[in-house]
Design a protein around this motif. Structure first.
Motif, PDB file in Angstrom:
ATOM      1  N   HIS A 132       0.817  -1.218   0.000  1.00  0.00           N
ATOM      2  CA  HIS A 132       0.000   0.000   0.000  1.00  0.00           C
ATOM      3  C   HIS A 132       0.854   1.272   0.000  1.00  0.00           C
ATOM      4  CE1 HIS A 132       1.052  -0.980   4.119  1.00  0.00           C
ATOM      5  NE2 HIS A 132       0.844   0.282   4.452  1.00  0.00           N
ATOM      6  N   LYS A 182      -4.222  -8.041  -5.177  1.00  0.00           N
ATOM      7  CA  LYS A 182      -4.930  -7.531  -4.003  1.00  0.00           C
ATOM      8  C   LYS A 182      -6.208  -6.811  -4.428  1.00  0.00           C
ATOM      9  CE  LYS A 182      -4.489  -4.592   0.084  1.00  0.00           C
ATOM     10  NZ  LYS A 182      -3.602  -3.784   0.951  1.00  0.00           N
ATOM     11  N   ARG A 198      -0.113  -5.884  -6.685  1.00  0.00           N
ATOM     12  CA  ARG A 198      -1.150  -4.892  -6.386  1.00  0.00           C
ATOM     13  C   ARG A 198      -2.483  -5.266  -7.043  1.00  0.00           C
ATOM     14  NH1 ARG A 198       2.918   0.365  -6.669  1.00  0.00           N
ATOM     15  NH2 ARG A 198       3.194   0.484  -4.390  1.00  0.00           N
ATOM     16  N   CYS A 250      -4.128  -0.372  -2.592  1.00  0.00           N
ATOM     17  CA  CYS A 250      -3.179  -1.201  -3.333  1.00  0.00           C
ATOM     18  C   CYS A 250      -1.912  -0.438  -3.735  1.00  0.00           C
ATOM     19  CB  CYS A 250      -3.845  -1.766  -4.583  1.00  0.00           C
ATOM     20  SG  CYS A 250      -5.190  -2.920  -4.212  1.00  0.00           S
TER      21      CYS A 250
END
Length: 300
Positions: A210, A252, A249, A271
């Motif tokens: 993140h 996710k 990313r 993300c």
């Protein structure tokens, strides 16, 4: 998918594991078709082999593993003389099972592994190895396209096919080992993050996905120069650090988008994306649809 000239030239002589074979010096392509329910069909090859599902479903029984479904888009890399026991629970005349088995000359595999150790050395002085265990994986786009190209060239009437196939087989062996290496790292991040610099970096990416992540930051975490880190990462994982970060990313993001209530802004920020248009472009590249359409598709 198999090309049309396969169907026009092959002979369908038996309903269970009908084999059509094409050979060159260092490789053999076998296409197996099953048109009838069957159980406990045994298959074994004297050389290393890559089995990849094309159509239908098999249930595989392999050494040291519980039975598992083998579906299109999945492959298994097996060492020489490994025994496969196979069930065909859904095979029918109008719904056949089709699978390819790419047998590779052992000397070719050894030569490629030796070249990888000479020219693509792994971090922390660990070596690429031929391996004596089964490895089940989902084909990435590169391996999928390579297998399709190999099928085409094996069936092609071309005087240079031996040369073309040799080059593609070498690439296939490298890519399989890179996929296996990445999966080993990902499956053992907790256990090996302190034992390997690459494991530590992959674990760091997972934990900080993140946050802003750059190649220079990751190289610093690995205690390597940026050019050397980039080279080693690409050699070991089969993609650049930025590509791996983006894939992580997007993975996710797809998980978050299963929630129909989640907002797209919440997703791309969580993300690690700072720009929605970039997030949308990368998402569509990886998944084939926009984030919004992916979320809508999950609601159907």
């Amino acid at each position: 998918m198999l090309p049309q000239n396969f169907y026009s030239n092959r002979k369908l002589e038996q309903l269970v594991e009908n084999r059509t074979s094409y050979s060159v010096n260092n490789a053999e392509l076998n296409i197996y078709e099953t048109h009838h329910y069957a159980e406990k069909v045994v298959l074994q090859f004297s050389q290393p082999v890559l089995a990849s599902m094309l159509e239908g479903k098999k249930v595989m029984h392999l050494r040291d593993a519980n039975p598992f479904s083998f579906l299109p888009g999945e492959s298994i890399s097996l060492p020489a003389d490994e025994v496969m026991c196979i069930d065909f629970p859904e095979a029918k005349e109008k719904n056949p099972t089709r699978c390819l088995a790419m047998q590779m000359d052992h000397d070719l595999v050894k030569n490629v592994i030796d070249n990888m150790n000479d020219n693509m050395p792994r971090v922390d002085d660990t070596l690429w190895e031929e391996g004596n265990t089964n490895f089940v994986f989902t084909n990435d786009q590169a391996i999928h396209q390579l297998l399709q190209r190999l099928i085409y060239v094996f069936l092609e009437d071309n005087t240079s096919k031996e040369y073309f196939i040799d080059l593609m087989m070498r690439e296939l062996i490298v890519r399989i080992n890179q996929v296996k290496n990445l999966e080993n790292y990902q499956n053992n991040l907790v256990g090996f993050c302190n034992a390997s610099r690459m494991s530590f970096v992959l674990s760091y990416i997972q934990e900080h996905i993140h946050e802003p992540l750059t190649v220079s930051l990751l190289a610093e975490k690995a205690c390597m120069s940026e050019p050397n880190f980039h080279r080693v990462f690409r050699n070991e994982i089969g993609m650049t650090p930025i590509s791996y970060i983006n894939k992580t990313r997007i993975k996710k993001a797809t998980s978050m988008l299963k929630d129909p209530q989640v907002q797209l802004r919440e997703v791309f920020v969580a993300c690690g994306f700072t720009n929605f248009s970039y997030f949308s472009r990368i998402f569509k590249k990886e998944e084939g649809v926009s984030p919004k359409n992916y979320q809508r598709r999950g609601l159907r």
